[in-house]
Enzyme design. Structure first.
Site, PDB file in Angstrom:
ATOM      1  N   ASN A   1      -7.291  -2.707  17.357  1.00 29.44           N
ATOM      2  CA  ASN A   1      -6.319  -1.495  17.679  1.00 29.44           C
ATOM      3  C   ASN A   1      -5.536  -1.390  19.296  1.00 29.44           C
ATOM      4  OD1 ASN A   1      -8.774  -0.598  19.206  1.00 29.44           O
ATOM      5  ND2 ASN A   1      -9.356   0.604  17.706  1.00 29.44           N
TER       6      ASN A   1
ATOM      7  N   HIS B   1     -24.702  -2.278  27.632  1.00 29.66           N
ATOM      8  CA  HIS B   1     -26.168  -3.046  27.725  1.00 29.66           C
ATOM      9  C   HIS B   1     -27.303  -1.974  26.196  1.00 29.66           C
ATOM     10  CE1 HIS B   1     -24.221  -5.100  31.113  1.00 29.66           C
ATOM     11  NE2 HIS B   1     -24.623  -5.810  29.910  1.00 29.66           N
TER      12      HIS B   1
ATOM     13  N   LYS C   1     -25.128  -3.289  23.476  1.00 31.86           N
ATOM     14  CA  LYS C   1     -24.898  -4.972  22.258  1.00 31.86           C
ATOM     15  C   LYS C   1     -26.600  -5.231  21.675  1.00 31.86           C
ATOM     16  CE  LYS C   1     -21.331  -6.288  23.714  1.00 31.86           C
ATOM     17  NZ  LYS C   1     -20.541  -6.938  22.730  1.00 31.86           N
TER      18      LYS C   1
HETATM   19  N1  LIG Z   1     -15.801 -11.380  29.304  1.00 33.48           N
HETATM   20  C1  LIG Z   1     -17.206 -11.585  28.926  1.00 33.48           C
HETATM   21  O1  LIG Z   1     -17.522 -11.939  30.499  1.00 33.48           O
HETATM   22  C2  LIG Z   1     -17.889 -11.626  28.148  1.00 33.48           C
HETATM   23  C3  LIG Z   1     -19.386 -11.566  28.512  1.00 33.48           C
HETATM   24  C4  LIG Z   1     -20.387 -11.450  27.928  1.00 33.48           C
HETATM   25  C5  LIG Z   1     -19.728 -10.844  26.284  1.00 33.48           C
HETATM   26  N2  LIG Z   1     -18.860 -10.313  25.906  1.00 33.48           N
HETATM   27  C6  LIG Z   1     -18.626  -9.593  24.802  1.00 33.48           C
HETATM   28  O2  LIG Z   1     -17.442 -10.948  24.535  1.00 33.48           O
HETATM   29  C7  LIG Z   1     -16.643 -10.065  23.592  1.00 33.48           C
HETATM   30  C8  LIG Z   1     -14.647 -10.377  23.794  1.00 33.48           C
HETATM   31  O3  LIG Z   1     -14.663  -9.442  25.177  1.00 33.48           O
HETATM   32  P1  LIG Z   1     -13.831  -9.876  26.286  1.00 33.48           P
HETATM   33  O4  LIG Z   1     -14.247  -9.976  27.238  1.00 33.48           O
HETATM   34  O5  LIG Z   1     -12.848 -10.695  25.531  1.00 33.48           O
HETATM   35  O6  LIG Z   1     -13.242  -8.330  25.528  1.00 33.48           O
HETATM   36  P2  LIG Z   1     -12.141  -7.803  25.387  1.00 33.48           P
HETATM   37  O7  LIG Z   1     -11.876  -5.978  26.021  1.00 33.48           O
HETATM   38  O8  LIG Z   1     -10.607  -7.982  26.514  1.00 33.48           O
HETATM   39  O9  LIG Z   1     -11.360  -7.759  23.715  1.00 33.48           O
HETATM   40  C9  LIG Z   1     -12.278  -6.489  23.424  1.00 33.48           C
HETATM   41  C10 LIG Z   1     -11.110  -7.048  22.067  1.00 33.48           C
HETATM   42  O10 LIG Z   1     -11.315  -5.886  20.640  1.00 33.48           O
HETATM   43  C11 LIG Z   1     -10.091  -4.902  20.558  1.00 33.48           C
HETATM   44  N3  LIG Z   1     -10.954  -3.285  20.261  1.00 33.48           N
HETATM   45  C12 LIG Z   1     -12.414  -2.956  21.001  1.00 33.48           C
HETATM   46  N4  LIG Z   1     -12.659  -1.938  19.927  1.00 33.48           N
HETATM   47  C13 LIG Z   1     -12.308  -2.254  18.703  1.00 33.48           C
HETATM   48  C14 LIG Z   1     -12.251  -1.022  17.489  1.00 33.48           C
HETATM   49  N5  LIG Z   1     -12.534  -0.440  17.830  1.00 33.48           N
HETATM   50  N6  LIG Z   1     -11.417  -1.637  16.500  1.00 33.48           N
HETATM   51  C15 LIG Z   1     -10.567  -2.999  16.840  1.00 33.48           C
HETATM   52  N7  LIG Z   1     -10.742  -4.070  17.968  1.00 33.48           N
HETATM   53  C16 LIG Z   1     -10.887  -3.466  19.098  1.00 33.48           C
HETATM   54  C17 LIG Z   1      -9.827  -4.521  21.592  1.00 33.48           C
HETATM   55  O11 LIG Z   1      -9.172  -3.851  22.165  1.00 33.48           O
HETATM   56  C18 LIG Z   1      -9.780  -6.046  22.829  1.00 33.48           C
HETATM   57  O12 LIG Z   1      -8.122  -7.015  22.282  1.00 33.48           O
HETATM   58  C19 LIG Z   1     -17.251  -8.203  23.353  1.00 33.48           C
HETATM   59  O13 LIG Z   1     -17.804  -7.566  22.958  1.00 33.48           O
HETATM   60  C20 LIG Z   1     -17.608  -8.500  24.556  1.00 33.48           C
HETATM   61  O14 LIG Z   1     -18.624  -7.417  25.123  1.00 33.48           O
HETATM   62  C21 LIG Z   1     -17.695 -10.449  27.154  1.00 33.48           C
END
Ligand SMILES: NC(=O)c1ccc[n+]([C@@H]2O[C@H](COP(=O)([O-])OP(=O)(O)OC[C@H]3O[C@@H](n4cnc5c(N)ncnc54)[C@H](O)[C@@H]3O)[C@@H](O)[C@H]2O)c1
Length: 508
Positions: free
Chosen positions: A117, A276, A279
């Site tokens: 979204n 966190h 999570k």
């Molecule tokens: N990037 C990292 O280093 C890292 C490390 C540990 C955990 N994570 C976890 O991995 C996952 C992805 O991380 P990322 O870095 O790609 O983040 P990101 O924000 O780039 O990707 C998350 C995506 O989810 C979408 N989103 C959020 N809420 C939404 C909703 N209500 N409906 C539909 N879409 C929604 C966002 O628009 C975004 O495109 C997350 O859960 C994050 O917590 C990431």
């Protein structure tokens, strides 16, 4: 192809998402192991029976008899057997990891669908920041995926909180695995004020909870690969090992001259921000759903991801994934490289002796395919600590400084600034990260040096360097865990950067 890479060859229809167990399994076995269920089945021939949705002609049979290696629907691929034309849905497909994974999976012949979204684009805009590597609109991304890579992605703009629309899409696609990235990924964003903390917890916790009910009702055999974070555990000052979510069978609790086995219990969590905490709440909701409804899930306790490269995102400018450097959404190594490119001192919070787990973008994608290829047992809540090594923040800064100065001729300085977070900056750390290599044959392919080099190559391009310059005022943090909003002060400028030894990365 080595036999070792076929880590999932002995899995059976019991693990296959194309199995239909409903109505033919005694759900009183809920939460118990297959072994116990099988032992009971000695009394009854019909204890665990199933039908294959892909081959109904097989009739009703014992799902533990046909292995992936024997089944014609499971095909040998680089990361194990993969279900032919497997349907995988990515929630959060527009994000840093989601978009990269969509192309990675599409390239393996997987039928990719996804929702987003654009929350992330909007949150970054709200903070006045931008991705320094420009990304295309979704329509352009989809078009480029088809024209450049021949990958068709079935995308729907849906908020995960809109359960009716999400259920409709899931029912239509019937995904055989769901990768759930659709959460707000930022600790500092969740610490800005009450509105942001509530937004993050609502979006993450309630979005995931709603998804679990949809999966129960529509696709109970589909595996859920849910993103958690190593930050759920915190850094226990006792120095005890950070196990993979669940205590191993031989862990013992001794107290008052008595002892108990802790094996199979969830390990303690000590989250380090309201993000966190969201999570950790997810962890319990997913765990309970596996217990109550026989859903199957891997909870991926992911270390910090860094990097910008996979062959697919590098194939065309329109296919690139996002790269953020601001205090809320930038992750540490990505931020360091961007700072080095514009001559901004690499800013270490506090002592810089914090030890963290890391994994390169490409290696993280490899892990995800391996998890998708090897679904958990029904009712299984599995956990993997997803990292390829760990090291101190300070030694990472030194590695970035060394590559920036020696390979790219940049003048790189390092500074220590006040730490706006509440965290131990000197602590013991013994993460266990054996499951991915041992159970799923994961072998990291990308060294930090290689990926940092590739980041420098891209970020030193004049147009991208210019975009870093435009947002450099958003690099130093102003969001304090105490609630204060003030710039951090410099504690020390480290002019004499020690290049040897390199970042001590402890590879598994
Ligand atoms: N990037 C990292 O280093 C890292 C490390 C540990 C955990 N994570 C976890 O991995 C996952 C992805 O991380 P990322 O870095 O790609 O983040 P990101 O924000 O780039 O990707 C998350 C995506 O989810 C979408 N989103 C959020 N809420 C939404 C909703 N209500 N409906 C539909 N879409 C929604 C966002 O628009 C975004 O495109 C997350 O859960 C994050 O917590 C990431």
């Amino acid at each position: 192809m080595s036999a070792y890479s076929m880590h999932n060859q002995d899995k059976t229809c019991w693990n296959c998402p194309a199995i239909d167990l409903a109505g033919m399994v005694d759900f009183r076995a809920c939460g118990q192991s297959l072994q116990i269920s099988k032992a009971r089945s000695d009394d009854s021939d019909t204890y665990i029976l199933a039908r294959c949705k892909r081959n109904p002609g097989l009739g009703v049979y014992d799902p533990t008899t046909i292995t992936f290696a024997e089944c014609p629907e499971w095909i040998e691929r680089p990361y194990g057997y993969l279900l032919r034309d497997m349907r995988v849905m990515i929630l959060g497909i527009d994000g840093y990891l989601g978009w990269t994974l969509a192309l990675w999976l599409g390239n393996l012949g997987i039928k990719v669908s996804g929702i987003d979204n654009y929350n992330r684009r909007n949150w970054v805009k709200e903070r006045g920041a931008h991705t320094v590597v420009p990304i295309s609109r979704m329509s352009e991304r989809l078009h480029a995926a088809t024209s450049v890579l021949g990958i068709d992605i079935n995308f729907r703009e849906i908020d995960i909180m809109d359960r009716a629309r999400l259920a409709e899409f899931i029912d239509e696609v019937k995904p055989e695995a769901i990768v759930h990235y659709a959460e707000c990924p930022s600790a500092p964003y969740s610490m800005i004020d009450a509105e942001h903390a509530i937004l993050v917890q609502e979006n993450n916790v309630l979005g995931t909870l709603g998804l679990l009910f949809i999966m129960r009702d529509l696709v109970p055999e589909t595996s859920l690969i849910k993103l958690g974070t190593m930050g759920e555990y915190g850094t226990p000052l006792t120095g005890r090992p950070i196990f993979e979510g669940i205590f191993p069978a031989d862990a013992i609790l001794k107290w008052d001259n008595r002892e108990w086995s802790l094996g199979g219990e969830l390990t303690p969590r000590d989250p380090v921000s309201f993000y966190h905490v969201s999570k950790v709440q997810d962890t319990f909701n997913v765990y309970e759903s596996c217990k109550y409804w026989w859903l199957r899930s891997y909870d991926v306790m992911q270390g910090v991801i860094y990097g910008i490269h996979t062959d697919q995102v590098a194939a065309d400018e329109r296919l690139r994934t996002r790269f953020d450097i601001d205090e809320w959404f930038g992750t540490v190594i990505n931020r360091f490289v961007a700072q080095a490119v514009i001559g901004f001192p690499l800013s270490i919070y506090g002592a810089g002796e914090q030890l963290r787990g890391f994994i390169a973008l490409e290696d993280a994608m490899q892990c995800m395919v391996r998890l998708i290829a090897s679904p958990p047992d029904p009712g299984q809540y599995g956990v993997v600590n997803q990292m390829s090594g760990y090291c101190s923040i300070r030694s990472l800064a030194e590695t970035v400084a060394e590559i920036g100065s020696q390979e790219f001729g940049l003048t790189v300085r390092i500074q220590r600034v006040e730490n706006p977070r509440v965290e131990a900056d000197i602590h013991p750390f013994e993460p266990i990260y054996d499951n991915l290599p041992k159970e799923f044959a994961f072998q990291p392919k990308v060294s930090p040096e290689m990926e940092i080099y590739r980041m420098f190559e891209l970020l030193t391009q004049p147009s991208i360097k210019q975009r870093i310059e435009e947002k450099k005022h958003l690099i130093l943090p102003r969001t304090w865990w105490s609630g204060q909003k003030k710039p951090v002060e410099t504690l020390e400028v480290i002019d004499e950067v020690e290049y040897a030894p390199r970042a001590k990365v402890y590879l598994s």
